[in-house]
Structures are given as structure tokens and as C-alpha cells.
Design a protein around this motif. Sequence first.
Motif, PDB file in Angstrom:
ATOM      1  N   PRO A  22       0.810  -1.224   0.000  1.00  0.00           N
ATOM      2  CA  PRO A  22       0.000   0.000   0.000  1.00  0.00           C
ATOM      3  C   PRO A  22       0.842   1.272   0.000  1.00  0.00           C
ATOM      4  N   VAL A  23       2.007   1.237   0.652  1.00  0.00           N
ATOM      5  CA  VAL A  23       2.858   2.430   0.672  1.00  0.00           C
ATOM      6  C   VAL A  23       3.337   2.770  -0.737  1.00  0.00           C
ATOM      7  N   LEU A  24       3.781   1.753  -1.499  1.00  0.00           N
ATOM      8  CA  LEU A  24       4.275   1.988  -2.850  1.00  0.00           C
ATOM      9  C   LEU A  24       3.165   2.481  -3.770  1.00  0.00           C
ATOM     10  N   LEU A  25       2.013   1.809  -3.717  1.00  0.00           N
ATOM     11  CA  LEU A  25       0.913   2.237  -4.578  1.00  0.00           C
ATOM     12  C   LEU A  25       0.427   3.632  -4.202  1.00  0.00           C
ATOM     13  N   GLY A  26       0.383   3.892  -2.890  1.00  0.00           N
ATOM     14  CA  GLY A  26      -0.040   5.222  -2.453  1.00  0.00           C
ATOM     15  C   GLY A  26       0.926   6.298  -2.895  1.00  0.00           C
ATOM     16  N   ALA A  27       2.221   6.001  -2.865  1.00  0.00           N
ATOM     17  CA  ALA A  27       3.220   6.972  -3.292  1.00  0.00           C
ATOM     18  C   ALA A  27       3.121   7.245  -4.790  1.00  0.00           C
ATOM     19  N   LEU A  28       2.896   6.195  -5.587  1.00  0.00           N
ATOM     20  CA  LEU A  28       2.777   6.373  -7.036  1.00  0.00           C
ATOM     21  C   LEU A  28       1.538   7.184  -7.414  1.00  0.00           C
ATOM     22  N   ALA A  29       0.471   7.018  -6.635  1.00  0.00           N
ATOM     23  CA  ALA A  29      -0.769   7.731  -6.949  1.00  0.00           C
ATOM     24  C   ALA A  29      -1.020   8.890  -5.994  1.00  0.00           C
ATOM     25  N   ASP A  32      -2.978  11.921  -7.038  1.00  0.00           N
ATOM     26  CA  ASP A  32      -4.385  11.685  -7.378  1.00  0.00           C
ATOM     27  C   ASP A  32      -5.225  11.274  -6.165  1.00  0.00           C
ATOM     28  N   LEU A  33      -4.597  11.120  -4.985  1.00  0.00           N
ATOM     29  CA  LEU A  33      -5.350  10.735  -3.792  1.00  0.00           C
ATOM     30  C   LEU A  33      -6.318  11.852  -3.417  1.00  0.00           C
ATOM     31  N   LEU A  34      -7.532  11.477  -3.059  1.00  0.00           N
ATOM     32  CA  LEU A  34      -8.528  12.466  -2.644  1.00  0.00           C
ATOM     33  C   LEU A  34      -8.245  12.995  -1.249  1.00  0.00           C
ATOM     34  N   HIS A  35      -7.598  12.184  -0.412  1.00  0.00           N
ATOM     35  CA  HIS A  35      -7.306  12.597   0.965  1.00  0.00           C
ATOM     36  C   HIS A  35      -5.854  12.229   1.283  1.00  0.00           C
ATOM     37  N   PRO A  36      -4.905  12.936   0.735  1.00  0.00           N
ATOM     38  CA  PRO A  36      -3.494  12.570   0.912  1.00  0.00           C
ATOM     39  C   PRO A  36      -3.023  12.635   2.359  1.00  0.00           C
ATOM     40  N   VAL A  37      -3.500  13.625   3.119  1.00  0.00           N
ATOM     41  CA  VAL A  37      -3.095  13.716   4.525  1.00  0.00           C
ATOM     42  C   VAL A  37      -3.606  12.508   5.306  1.00  0.00           C
ATOM     43  N   ALA A  38      -4.861  12.144   5.083  1.00  0.00           N
ATOM     44  CA  ALA A  38      -5.427  10.975   5.753  1.00  0.00           C
ATOM     45  C   ALA A  38      -4.683   9.711   5.359  1.00  0.00           C
ATOM     46  N   ALA A  84      -9.540   6.810   2.977  1.00  0.00           N
ATOM     47  CA  ALA A  84      -8.246   7.499   2.963  1.00  0.00           C
ATOM     48  C   ALA A  84      -7.445   7.207   1.703  1.00  0.00           C
ATOM     49  N   LEU A  85      -7.618   6.035   1.103  1.00  0.00           N
ATOM     50  CA  LEU A  85      -6.837   5.657  -0.085  1.00  0.00           C
ATOM     51  C   LEU A  85      -7.657   5.735  -1.362  1.00  0.00           C
ATOM     52  N   ALA A  86      -8.736   6.526  -1.323  1.00  0.00           N
ATOM     53  CA  ALA A  86      -9.540   6.719  -2.537  1.00  0.00           C
ATOM     54  C   ALA A  86      -8.749   7.541  -3.546  1.00  0.00           C
ATOM     55  N   VAL A  87      -8.837   7.141  -4.829  1.00  0.00           N
ATOM     56  CA  VAL A  87      -8.078   7.777  -5.902  1.00  0.00           C
ATOM     57  C   VAL A  87      -9.037   8.454  -6.873  1.00  0.00           C
TER      58      VAL A  87
END
Length: 379
Positions: A22-29, A32-38, A84-87
Motif C-alpha cells: 500500500p505504501v508503494l501504490l499510495g506513493a505512485l498515486a 491523485d489521492l482524494l485525501h493525501p493527509v489521511a 483514505a486511499l480513494a483515488v
Amino acid sequence: MGLQTQLRRAVAVFRFVALGYPVLLGALAFEDLLHPVAAALLVVVLVAWTAAVSHRYTRKGYEDLVVYADLAVTAAAVAVSAWALAVDGRAVPISLGPWLAGVVLAWGAAWGRRSGAVAGGVIALFGMVFRGGVSENTVNEAALLVLTGFTVGHLVRLGVEAEERTRRATERTAAAKERERLARDIHDSVLQVLALVQRRGNEIGGEAAELGRLAGRQEEALRALISSEAYQHPLDGRRDLRELVGRHAGGSVTVAAPATPVRLPAATAREVAAAVASAVDNVREHCPEGTRVWLLVEDDGGAVTVSVRDDGPGIAPGRLAEAAAEGRLGVAQSIEGRVRELGGTVTVVSGPGLGTEVEMRVPRPRTEGEADGDAHRSR
């Protein structure tokens, strides 16, 4: 280092590595994350929890409260990650992926295959509820989690059982070698002395002949003990108590036992037989020559009872307590002590001119299979 300890460490490493998904996918996107701080806060919480629970498992083992808390935190993480991880532009949020299997592995390793499957099902259900309902992705995830928990729990149980069998085999081998050494020492020392006392006593005659006869009897009993299967393999399976008690038959001793084997764990049978031998020796030591002895073995399924009865002069009231106070502990330790350690009871009925009856009742221990079943019972 046991199997469980190694497994807990392996699971801890897996959980940290799985966090990379999840860390790698979150970093790549990230843009585009709707809630990057969360999303960042969620990652911090996951790292902190993974570190804390892995340390706890490694140091303390699988404690009930911690294992339940692990499942609750993982389920909550699934629910929070759906937001939190919505794109932007994607219908399905980023998944926590392999990290979810960490708690499933813990449940399977701690409580067995059924518990592992239940944990996988709970996490899969939360995924379906919070990540778009029933779909190909959530169904595949559910199947993988449930099968992982079931398989790991089953393999861990097999491994623990194999480890326990290896430990028992090692103990049996070590015990057999030690008893072989003791048998050689006894043969080279005690038995030789007893044989010498018997031979010289017969040559001298009189009271010395009686001492020689007693020494010869003890020599025969000791030879039978160190050559018996129960002595050579004390941890190997179970023993028929009839065979151990039946060695006293002959002369003035009559043995009555069931027609079917009275099987007990080797250690239990050996201790009961030793208590019976002590009772028979007491008759020979304290009763006149020719006193008759009857040994009765009874098995009611839940307990085994051995009665030693004689037609000797009996025991005066209070005599056993006096003997114990004087330090003569034949009955108190050799008989009552042994039976009490086995969880049983000893009843002595006697009186002047009435003979003596010593009844030893020992509960039948559970088999190893029953104990292993309890130990590996799934929750």
C-alpha cells in the motif's frame, strides 16, 4: 528455538514487507489521492501498529487480548482505507493487499485452522462492505485470506505435533541410555554383593542362612526389574499392570486379576507396581513365615484398584502413626506417597489378629491423544 517462535518472527518480517504494497501504490498515486493527509496518517498508524504487535508476539507469544485487538485494528484499517486511499477517477480505492494476511496468519498460528479461516472471513467481509461490495477483486481476496488462514493453521498444528513427537523420542532415547547405564552399574555392584551374601549365608547356616535367603529374594526381584520391558522402556507407550503385579505370584502369594489387560502409562504402572511390592515386602518383613498374601487387581474403567491382603497378626491401632514418627516410612512414603502423587488414595484396614488389607486406588490418566486434542483445540 521452537517452531512457534520461528513462525512468529517470520510473520513479523512478512507484515513489515507487506506494508510496502500500500505504501508503494499510495506513493505512485499520491497526486491523485482524494485525501493525501489521511492516507499519510493511515500509513503511520499501520507502521506503528505493525511494529507494536509484532514485538508483542515475538516477546510474549499469542496472547488472547492482543490477537483479538489485532483483528479489530486490521478490520478498522480496511474500513478507513476505503476513504483514505480513494483515488480520483478510480471506482475502487487502493487496497492494503498482502498486509491484511498478517492477522490471518496470527490467528491460524495461535488457535488453529478454523480460527485462521474465521479471521480471513472477517477481513474479507469488511473488504466487501467498505470496498465496493461483491466483485471479482473482493471475492478473490476473500478466497485467498480464508485459504491462507486454514492452511497455515493446519500446517502449524502438524509442525507442533511433529516437534512434540521428536522431543518425546529424544527423551525416550536419553532415558533408555541412562537406564542401561544404571542396569550395568547395579549388575556390577549391588547384584554381586547380594549373590555373595546369599552364598556365604547358606554356607554359614543358622540366622545367616535366613539373611542369605532374603538377599537371594531381593537379588531375583532386582534382576527381574532391570531386565523388564517396563524398566528398559519406561516412556514407550503403556504397560499391562497385571504383568508387573503378577511377578509376585508363587509360594504364599496369590494374584487375581482381570482376564483383559489393565493398561496404564508406563510411569503410572511402574509406581503402582512399586507400591504393591512395598506392601508385599512389609508382609514378609513383619509377619511370621508362611503368612499368606492375596493380590487383587480391579479395573473399573475410570480407576484401577490393587488390594494387598494377608492373614498375618494385623497391625495394632496407632502403630502406623508411631512408625512414621520413628522415621520408619515404609507405608507413609513407599506406598501412600507413591499413590498420592498419582492422584490416588490408600486405605489400610487392619486389627490385632485380623490380618491387614491395603487398598490402593489410582485414577486412570487420560491418554496422550486426549491431552493433545485439548492442547490443539481450535477456538
